[in-house]
Design an enzyme around this catalytic site. Structure first.
Site, short mmCIF file in Angstrom:
data_model
loop_
_atom_site.label_atom_id
_atom_site.label_comp_id
_atom_site.label_asym_id
_atom_site.label_seq_id
_atom_site.Cartn_x
_atom_site.Cartn_y
_atom_site.Cartn_z
CD GLU B 62 -19.14 15.13 -29.28
OE1 GLU B 62 -18.04 14.55 -29.29
OE2 GLU B 62 -20.07 14.79 -28.53
CG HIS B 131 -23.64 18.22 -19.05
ND1 HIS B 131 -22.41 17.95 -18.53
CD2 HIS B 131 -24.00 17.11 -19.74
CE1 HIS B 131 -22.04 16.72 -18.87
NE2 HIS B 131 -22.98 16.19 -19.62
#
Lengths: 330, 325
Positions: B62, B131
């Site tokens: 990322e 999440h």
């Protein structure tokens, strides 16, 4: 690859200019002309000049918080850079970036990150865009040994190598990450050895030898331009400035270095002293010419100081400008 | 205008496809979005259409994704970078907050950082603590970014196209529970401007400002309340920054009552900012204290009953409106 006498003297001249610029700053900091902090680069001039000399005019550079030398080596205006360090309206970012954010967009010096290791992935992305645009340019990325322990180093070098982007990763190993010695921060102090993990060439060179730096960067740049991907070059030198940064309210905090180490490096490994001696031995630099080069650099610095001191403070409204671009893209 | 019924995820893919066809500087990169078509299916078909050069599957990196996107933008490309879940923006928040948002300011306004960071947020699918979060407030807090969070296919497609054309970094947040909903979307080119709210239902008795997963819940709540004689106006800000506070204020001046509903944490959520702005600008028009419906001080659990317990639901919106009516 043989450098002409003229080219070598040009490199020497640039190293002397950077040295004079940097050694002048602690005084102006103590006098209050520089807000916050600043990072000087005595001992790293051979890296700045050797690397920048190996680039074409339209190649890109990304750098770090310690970048005065890099931007000056690229040919930026000394008055404009000093004005930025002084926080003036005439500086390259109008005094908003300061010492840690020098840039020269006219020379494709796209600025810096003052987050250690922050520029590595950005330089990879510049390389990616060059590749996608097929413009045959190269991006040179300066970062320090301290950045080599960041995750950005791993992610950035891996992706750059995976996509074979034309970025040259140049680690200036000045042996201290702020105050932490290299061996206390890196399990393997040979940073260049990590290139193996990314399937790219890695080379460790003497960062006090401007020609060695030039040659290493030149061959990495040629490789990148041929589409063969990135390289990692580690230039081993030493941070000759007594402290890691210009700081308020601290006594010279140099206890973290062994006694006599700084003095020994000044004595034996000062890149400018070494290059001067080499040029003398080649018969390129008589004492008279050396004095003239120093006098010219001194004059240029005096003029830069004059310009920076006389430059206006930025208007308060400018603090709010340049955050967002206006609409109207294609 | 000719329209077709497509899902939110199809609308996203359609927006990217049209913008990539329109502008060869636009390219896409992220994890599992090419071959796989995106974990939530929002990039399906794009690899086949544009090839590996412009639809780039990446390793799990990322930090490098955002840094590479920024570097590419600095020299004139227009990257769309996907971070698979907003939870993982924590990994690359240095790149987003310290670099993407600030590079233009630190360069005397020379470069345009025309970059879209696309992600999805919110819970409700049983995906648990790492999440299911809604970090939009983190991003709204950073000067230099624009943040949008559209709640239906039409707004999603139009705002994504506007985001791609915008010369600034835009964070595009898809509410994950809404990606399967269908809606009418024009077949001709259109954009929804950044920074413009939309009144999704008109009413006179109270205003609900809601976005993301809570927007359809607010509309259901409005219907329930209408059956009981309370006519609610529902405003979807769509863009969280720049925020169209004028549309909200105009509505509050009409109704005198406000409920702000979002799935993100109540504490320091974007709702708190809206409440502050309304009391600064329309205090005299308020007939009751402003109410917030949001997730309380808790970590999101996986168990369906527990998750439903902590995430705000339609009945809480109904109760909030009734409490001030």
């Amino acid at each position: 690859m043989q450098l002409t006498k003229e080219a070598l003297l040009g490199m020497y001249r640039r190293m002397v200019r950077i040295r004079l610029f940097e050694v002048s700053l602690p005084h102006y900091f103590e006098e209050g002309y520089i807000a916050g902090t600043g990072h000087v680069s005595m001992g790293e001039e051979a890296v700045a000049v050797g690397a920048c000399s190996a680039l074409d005019e339209n190649d890109y550079i990304m750098s770090t918080h310690r970048a005065h030398g890099h931007v000056l080596a690229r040919g930026a205006s000394m008055p404009v850079i000093l004005a930025e360090v002084f926080g003036k309206a005439t500086g390259c970012t109008g005094g908003k970036g300061g010492s840690m954010h020098v840039s020269d967009f006219d020379r494709n010096f796209l600025g810096t990150s003052a987050i250690v290791g922050g520029g590595i992935t950005i330089a990879g992305g510049i390389g990616l865009a060059i590749k996608m645009k097929k413009t045959n340019q190269v991006c040179l990325d300066f970062f320090g040994d301290g950045a080599s322990t960041r995750g950005t180093f791993h992610e950035g070098l891996n992706l750059a190598a995976l996509w074979k982007v034309p970025t040259v990763f140049l680690c200036i190993n000045n042996q201290y990450a702020m105050t932490l010695p290299l061996g206390k921060g890196c399990a393997n102090i040979d940073i260049s050895a990590r290139a193996v993990a990314y399937d790219m060439p890695g080379q460790r060179v003497d960062g006090t030898d401007v020609i060695a730096v030039y040659e290493a960067v030149k061959s990495a740049v040629e490789r990148a331009r041929k589409g063969e991907g990135p390289s990692l070059i580690e230039c081993v030198t030493y941070r000759l400035s007594p402290e890691h940064s210009l700081r308020v309210g601290t006594v010279a905090g140099t206890e973290y270095r062994p006694e006599g180490e700084v003095e020994e490096w000044w004595e034996k490994h000062d890149p400018i002293k070494i290059f001067k001696q080499n040029l003398k031995e080649l018969g390129y630099l008589a004492d008279e010419l050396a004095d003239k080069i120093e006098a010219e650099a001194k004059k240029e610095l005096d003029e830069a100081v004059d310009f920076a001191l006389k430059s206006p403070e930025p208007g308060p409204e400018s603090a709010f400008e340049g955050i967002y671009a206006q609409e109207g893209g294609r | 205008m000719a329209q077709h019924q497509i899902t939110y995820r199809e609308a996203i893919a359609e927006a990217i496809k049209e913008e990539m066809a329109r502008d060869d500087r636009v390219f896409l990169m992220g994890e599992d979005l090419g071959r796989f078509g995106g974990t939530f299916g929002t990039t399906r078909g794009l690899l086949r259409e544009f090839g590996e050069e412009r639809v780039r599957d990446t390793p799990i990196s990322e930090t490098a994704l955002i840094g590479f996107g920024l570097g590419a933008a600095l020299i004139g490309m227009r990257p769309i970078v996907e971070i698979m879940r907003i939870d993982w923006m924590a990994i690359c928040m240095d790149e987003i907050a310290n670099h993407v948002a600030k590079m233009r300011y630190l360069s005397a306004g020379r470069p345009e950082v025309a970059m879209v960071i696309k992600t999805n947020a919110e819970g409700g699918l049983g995906l648990g603590a790492q999440h299911s979060q809604s970090f939009e407030a983190w991003l709204v807090h950073v000067p230099g970014l624009k943040v949008v969070m559209p709640s239906n296919p039409y707004d999603g497609k139009g705002l994504l196209k506007a985001a791609i054309r915008d010369p600034n970094p835009v964070i595009f947040i898809e509410p994950v529970t809404l990606l399967s909903i269908s809606g009418a979307v024009p077949t001709k080119d259109y954009v929804v401007p950044l920074g413009k709210a939309d009144i999704k239902r008109e009413g006179t008795d109270a205003t609900i400002v809601a976005w993301g997963t809570l927007l359809p819940k607010a509309l259901n709540a409005a219907q329930t309340l209408a059956d009981e004689g309370i006519e609610v106006e529902v405003v979807d800000p769509r863009s969280l920054w720049p925020l169209d506070i004028e549309t909200i204020i105009t509505s509050v001046k009409k109704t005198g009552r406000l409920v702000v509903a979002h799935q993100a944490m109540k504490r320091c959520g974007v709702g708190a900012e809206i409440v502050a702005l309304v009391q600064e600008q329309a205090f005299d028009h308020l007939d009751a204290p402003i109410q917030r419906v949001a997730t309380p001080d808790v970590i999101i659990p996986v168990n369906r009953n527990l998750e439903r317990t902590v995430l705000p639901q339609e009945e809480q919106i109904v109760a909030a409106v009734k409490s001030i009516s």
